[in-house]
Design a protein around this motif. Structure first.
Motif, mmCIF file in Angstrom:
data_model
loop_
_atom_site.group_PDB
_atom_site.id
_atom_site.type_symbol
_atom_site.label_atom_id
_atom_site.label_comp_id
_atom_site.label_asym_id
_atom_site.label_seq_id
_atom_site.Cartn_x
_atom_site.Cartn_y
_atom_site.Cartn_z
ATOM 1 N N ASP A 1 10.680 -6.527 -8.663
ATOM 2 C CA ASP A 1 10.775 -5.570 -9.767
ATOM 3 C C ASP A 1 11.195 -4.179 -9.286
ATOM 4 N N HIS A 2 11.591 -4.074 -8.023
ATOM 5 C CA HIS A 2 12.025 -2.788 -7.477
ATOM 6 C C HIS A 2 13.547 -2.695 -7.439
ATOM 7 N N VAL A 3 14.040 -1.474 -7.450
ATOM 8 C CA VAL A 3 15.456 -1.247 -7.173
ATOM 9 C C VAL A 3 15.695 -1.656 -5.731
ATOM 10 N N LEU A 4 16.710 -2.469 -5.505
ATOM 11 C CA LEU A 4 16.942 -3.072 -4.201
ATOM 12 C C LEU A 4 18.265 -2.596 -3.598
ATOM 13 N N TRP A 5 18.197 -2.209 -2.323
ATOM 14 C CA TRP A 5 19.368 -1.760 -1.556
ATOM 15 C C TRP A 5 19.473 -2.670 -0.331
ATOM 16 N N LEU A 6 20.562 -3.439 -0.254
ATOM 17 C CA LEU A 6 20.708 -4.440 0.796
ATOM 18 C C LEU A 6 21.875 -4.123 1.728
ATOM 19 N N ALA A 7 21.687 -4.443 3.003
ATOM 20 C CA ALA A 7 22.731 -4.280 4.009
ATOM 21 C C ALA A 7 23.340 -5.639 4.334
ATOM 22 N N HIS A 8 24.662 -5.708 4.255
ATOM 23 C CA HIS A 8 25.401 -6.928 4.602
ATOM 24 C C HIS A 8 26.828 -6.480 4.865
ATOM 25 N N TYR A 9 27.236 -6.501 6.141
ATOM 26 C CA TYR A 9 28.438 -5.785 6.548
ATOM 27 C C TYR A 9 29.722 -6.623 6.543
ATOM 28 N N SER B 1 19.341 -10.734 5.595
ATOM 29 C CA SER B 1 18.564 -11.824 6.202
ATOM 30 C C SER B 1 17.069 -11.529 6.169
ATOM 31 N N PHE B 2 16.689 -10.290 6.517
ATOM 32 C CA PHE B 2 15.277 -9.917 6.496
ATOM 33 C C PHE B 2 14.728 -10.025 5.076
ATOM 34 N N TYR B 3 15.507 -9.598 4.107
ATOM 35 C CA TYR B 3 15.090 -9.688 2.701
ATOM 36 C C TYR B 3 14.837 -11.144 2.307
ATOM 37 N N HIS B 4 15.790 -12.020 2.633
ATOM 38 C CA HIS B 4 15.633 -13.430 2.274
ATOM 39 C C HIS B 4 14.418 -14.059 2.969
ATOM 40 N N ASP B 5 14.199 -13.678 4.225
ATOM 41 C CA ASP B 5 13.126 -14.298 5.009
ATOM 42 C C ASP B 5 11.732 -13.804 4.627
ATOM 43 N N TYR B 6 11.600 -12.503 4.290
ATOM 44 C CA TYR B 6 10.266 -11.923 4.189
ATOM 45 C C TYR B 6 9.944 -11.173 2.894
ATOM 46 N N LEU B 7 10.969 -10.786 2.125
ATOM 47 C CA LEU B 7 10.698 -9.939 0.964
ATOM 48 C C LEU B 7 11.024 -10.589 -0.379
ATOM 49 N N GLN B 8 11.996 -11.460 -0.401
ATOM 50 C CA GLN B 8 12.419 -12.052 -1.661
ATOM 51 C C GLN B 8 11.261 -12.764 -2.354
ATOM 52 N N GLY B 9 11.092 -12.464 -3.634
ATOM 53 C CA GLY B 9 10.016 -13.059 -4.408
ATOM 54 C C GLY B 9 8.732 -12.257 -4.400
ATOM 55 N N HIS B 10 8.673 -11.193 -3.606
ATOM 56 C CA HIS B 10 7.452 -10.394 -3.500
ATOM 57 C C HIS B 10 7.581 -9.011 -4.149
ATOM 58 N N PHE B 11 8.786 -8.436 -4.145
ATOM 59 C CA PHE B 11 8.986 -7.087 -4.693
ATOM 60 C C PHE B 11 10.211 -7.061 -5.598
ATOM 61 N N THR C 1 0.835 -1.204 0.000
ATOM 62 C CA THR C 1 0.000 0.000 0.000
ATOM 63 C C THR C 1 0.870 1.254 0.000
ATOM 64 N N PHE C 2 1.917 1.247 0.822
ATOM 65 C CA PHE C 2 2.860 2.368 0.889
ATOM 66 C C PHE C 2 3.476 2.615 -0.489
ATOM 67 N N ILE C 3 3.976 1.551 -1.092
ATOM 68 C CA ILE C 3 4.661 1.652 -2.387
ATOM 69 C C ILE C 3 3.719 2.180 -3.461
ATOM 70 N N GLU C 4 2.508 1.652 -3.492
ATOM 71 C CA GLU C 4 1.549 2.068 -4.522
ATOM 72 C C GLU C 4 1.214 3.543 -4.402
ATOM 73 N N VAL D 1 7.309 7.163 -9.860
ATOM 74 C CA VAL D 1 8.538 6.360 -9.788
ATOM 75 C C VAL D 1 8.404 5.366 -8.639
ATOM 76 N N LYS D 2 8.778 4.106 -8.874
ATOM 77 C CA LYS D 2 8.766 3.115 -7.808
ATOM 78 C C LYS D 2 9.840 3.460 -6.780
#
Length: 259
Positions: A201-209, A189-199, A169-172, A180-181
């Motif tokens: 088609d978006h530009v993705l910025w990931l944290a991994h230190y 880890s959060f991306y793999h657990d909850y977001l991967q496969g759902h969004f 809803t926020f994104i839309e 612009v998307k």
């Protein structure tokens, strides 16, 4: 002369020659690593961190945690081939919190020519649409800016499906108002657990230190990588997050707001 050329061609085509070249290259690579000089992950003493070497465009992200920033010093700092090209700046959180340094950071960073993008810290327990409206009341987009960013890194005790529903809803709403998307930021880890496969088609910025590489399924899967949270930059009195862009200057410019 023809005999000499023919002999050289035969040598170069020989598997023994390629074995020698490979052995020499491997030995040189190992020698550099033994000295602590990994050719793909080099320590930059001025910035105080190791930085992945395969990327040409570097940036930081800031919030109130960095205090008052001298953006001219940030722009002018350079160590070898690394300088600050872009900055993501925190604007809002939830439906009520405005970062106290946002307006100043946004104004002063832009004056130096650093490319800026504003981000919102998303709270799944709050309405996605209300958060989007609140974000847009504080941060707009202009020609030459990076797209707006939504920072998603907590469930706030909500079911993952609820989080994704409010995020959608926020994104839309953001996309409807800006055309612009938004960029999606999250920890790996959060991306793999909850977001991967759902969004996807978006530009993705990931944290991994503090890693030599960002481990995802495909290198093209991400666009920005927050690789350290311990950087030192002139003009900033606190540690700062460092990022790289996954592409060249042409790809970077294509991301920027056009209108």
């Amino acid at each position: 002369m023809k005999l000499v050329i023919a002999a050289l061609v035969l040598i170069m085509l020989s598997p023994f020659y390629y074995g020698y070249v490979l052995k020499t290259f491997t030995s040189s690579w190992q020698w550099m690593k033994d000295l602590g000089e990994d050719p793909l992950y080099r320590h930059y003493s001025k910035f105080g961190i190791k930085i992945p070497k395969s990327y040409a465009i570097h940036g930081i992200d800031v919030s109130y945690a960095q205090g008052q920033i001298d953006w001219h010093q940030v722009r002018d700092m350079k160590d070898g081939d690394v300088c600050i090209t872009f900055a993501f700046i925190k604007a809002t959180e939830g439906t009520l919190t405005v970062d106290p340094y946002f307006k100043r950071n946004w104004r002063e960073a832009a004056k130096t020519g650093i490319v800026c993008g504003a981000y919102h810290y998303f709270r799944p327990k709050k309405s996605g649409k209300q958060q989007a409206r609140f974000f847009l009341q504080t941060a707009g987009v202009e020609r030459g800016d990076l797209p707006l960013v939504v920072d998603v890194e907590t469930l706030d005790g909500k079911d993952p499906m609820v989080m994704r529903k409010e995020l959608k809803t926020f994104i839309e709403h953001i996309q409807a108002k800006t055309k612009v998307k938004p960029i999606i930021y999250s920890g790996l880890s959060f991306y793999h657990d909850y977001l991967q496969g759902h969004f996807d088609d978006h530009v993705l910025w990931l944290a991994h230190y503090h890693k030599e590489e960002l481990r995802v399924r495909k290198p093209s899967e991400w666009h920005f990588w927050q690789h350290s949270d311990r950087g030192k930059v002139n003009g900033i009195n606190h540690a700062v997050d460092f990022n790289v862009f996954n592409g060249d200057s042409i790809a970077f410019r294509k991301l920027l707001i056009k209108n």
